[in-house]
Design an enzyme around this catalytic site. Structure first.
Site, PDB file in Angstrom:
ATOM      1  N   ARG A  71       0.841  -1.206   0.000  1.00  0.00           N
ATOM      2  CA  ARG A  71       0.000   0.000   0.000  1.00  0.00           C
ATOM      3  C   ARG A  71       0.874   1.254   0.000  1.00  0.00           C
ATOM      4  NH1 ARG A  71      -2.663  -3.540   3.729  1.00  0.00           N
ATOM      5  NH2 ARG A  71      -1.621  -2.520   5.483  1.00  0.00           N
TER       6      ARG A  71
ATOM      7  N   CYS B 263       1.758  20.662 -11.193  1.00  0.00           N
ATOM      8  CA  CYS B 263       0.285  20.641 -11.102  1.00  0.00           C
ATOM      9  C   CYS B 263      -0.175  19.225 -10.752  1.00  0.00           C
ATOM     10  CB  CYS B 263      -0.325  21.113 -12.414  1.00  0.00           C
ATOM     11  SG  CYS B 263       0.001  22.841 -12.801  1.00  0.00           S
TER      12      CYS B 263
ATOM     13  N   ASP C  57      -6.448  23.465 -15.333  1.00  0.00           N
ATOM     14  CA  ASP C  57      -7.071  24.318 -16.331  1.00  0.00           C
ATOM     15  C   ASP C  57      -7.975  23.406 -17.155  1.00  0.00           C
ATOM     16  OD1 ASP C  57      -7.684  25.738 -18.652  1.00  0.00           O
ATOM     17  OD2 ASP C  57      -5.714  26.657 -18.830  1.00  0.00           O
TER      18      ASP C  57
ATOM     19  N   ASN D   5      -4.223  15.745 -19.451  1.00  0.00           N
ATOM     20  CA  ASN D   5      -3.666  15.026 -18.308  1.00  0.00           C
ATOM     21  C   ASN D   5      -4.312  13.661 -18.129  1.00  0.00           C
ATOM     22  OD1 ASN D   5      -3.364  18.137 -16.540  1.00  0.00           O
ATOM     23  ND2 ASN D   5      -1.695  16.953 -17.422  1.00  0.00           N
TER      24      ASN D   5
ATOM     25  N   ILE E 235     -12.133  27.102 -14.656  1.00  0.00           N
ATOM     26  CA  ILE E 235     -12.360  27.536 -16.035  1.00  0.00           C
ATOM     27  C   ILE E 235     -11.993  29.009 -16.094  1.00  0.00           C
ATOM     28  CG2 ILE E 235     -14.067  27.883 -17.856  1.00  0.00           C
ATOM     29  CD1 ILE E 235     -15.659  25.543 -16.602  1.00  0.00           C
ATOM     30  N   TYR E 236     -11.054  29.371 -16.956  1.00  0.00           N
ATOM     31  CA  TYR E 236     -10.628  30.762 -17.071  1.00  0.00           C
ATOM     32  C   TYR E 236     -11.717  31.633 -17.700  1.00  0.00           C
ATOM     33  CZ  TYR E 236      -5.844  29.962 -15.572  1.00  0.00           C
ATOM     34  OH  TYR E 236      -4.728  29.681 -14.812  1.00  0.00           O
TER      35      TYR E 236
END
Length: 275
Positions: A137, A157, A180, A188, A219-220
């Site tokens: 684990r 990130c 983002d 990603n 969200i930009y």
């Protein structure tokens, strides 16, 4: 429809409906013209992808499959922190005059640490445990190293992976401090889905679930209308993912060992990137 499209749409609706706006707050990111890049943000998004069912690439707009893989190999296989080893230009804004992004990402994965079995870097330790101690684990990686943050041109990130074996199935949790959503979320997801396939294959395991945990999903401001457009778009069936079954060594994989069959997606968007 692609299950990844459904997850993506549900996440975007949740952020737009429940998210908090950062206007009036001090923010680090900015647009190319110098304007502060504000967001609608939602804390604590958790998405689950069953890789045994389908490959989680969205069809609402194209995700650059080969470029995403090239970057994940740059970080996890080459363990590089220099953009000269990368084919795309996505890291150019964070590289110095020599091409280095500092002690970030691949640099951290390549540092060797002492264990009772000997010296391993983080990637080789995962490979060792999956073959020799799969019920552990403690099969984890972490590249958010505080003493080195001041020498990173961008703080990581996606910073941690936790691997877990159930029977003959390999699962993983990807922890991400910031995402983002329009620019990088599916990028990603695709990367770490491929990575999980890689680790599973070379360890003699079947691929299982990828759990994506995002602390700050945002969200930009200049992306909002684009996201709303995607929410109206038609979805297509998920493509078939293929990985070269002959590869048994993690370090032998190349971009050409991965393929998407029948990948159909909507029109690409011209998306400004906050830096």
């Amino acid at each position: 429809m692609s299950k990844a499209d459904k997850i993506f749409k549900e996440m975007c609706r949740k952020i737009l409906k429940e998210g908090i706006r950062t206007e009036g707050q001090k923010v680090r990111p900015h647009w190319e013209d110098g304007t502060p890049a504000h967001t609608i943000k939602k804390f604590g998004i958790i998405n689950e992808y069953d890789l045994s069912e389908e490959f989680p690439i969205i069809t609402l707009r194209p995700t650059a499959f080969k470029s995403a893989i090239d970057e994940i190999l740059w970080i996890w296989q080459k363990k590089s922190n220099n953009i000269k080893d990368l084919n795309s230009k996505i890291w150019n804004n964070w590289a110095d005059e020599n091409g280095s992004i500092g002690k970030a990402y691949g640099y951290q994965l390549g540092i060797k640490h002492k264990y009772k079995e000997g010296y391993f870097d983080q990637v080789d330790r995962v490979l060792y445990d999956l073959k020799n101690n799969p019920m552990s684990r403690r099969i984890m990686t972490n590249i958010y190293v505080h003493q080195d943050l001041y020498e990173m041109n961008l703080y990581p990130c996606a910073y941690s992976m936790t691997f877990n074996v159930e029977g003959d199935q390999l699962n993983a949790i990807l922890n991400q401090r910031s995402s983002d959503i329009l620019v990088a979320n599916n990028w990603n997801v695709v990367q770490y889905a491929v990575l999980l396939h890689m680790f599973a294959q070379v360890s003699g395991l079947k691929v299982g679930k990828l759990i994506h945990v995002i602390a700050d999903a945002h969200i930009y401001d200049r992306h909002i209308d684009m996201v709303k457009e995607l929410l109206k778009r038609e979805e297509y069936e998920a493509p078939t993912f293929k990985i070269n079954p002959e590869i048994k060594n993690f370090y032998d994989f190349t971009v050409n060992d991965f393929e998407l069959v029948n990948y159909k997606a909507g029109k690409q968007l011209k998306i400004p990137v906050a830096i």
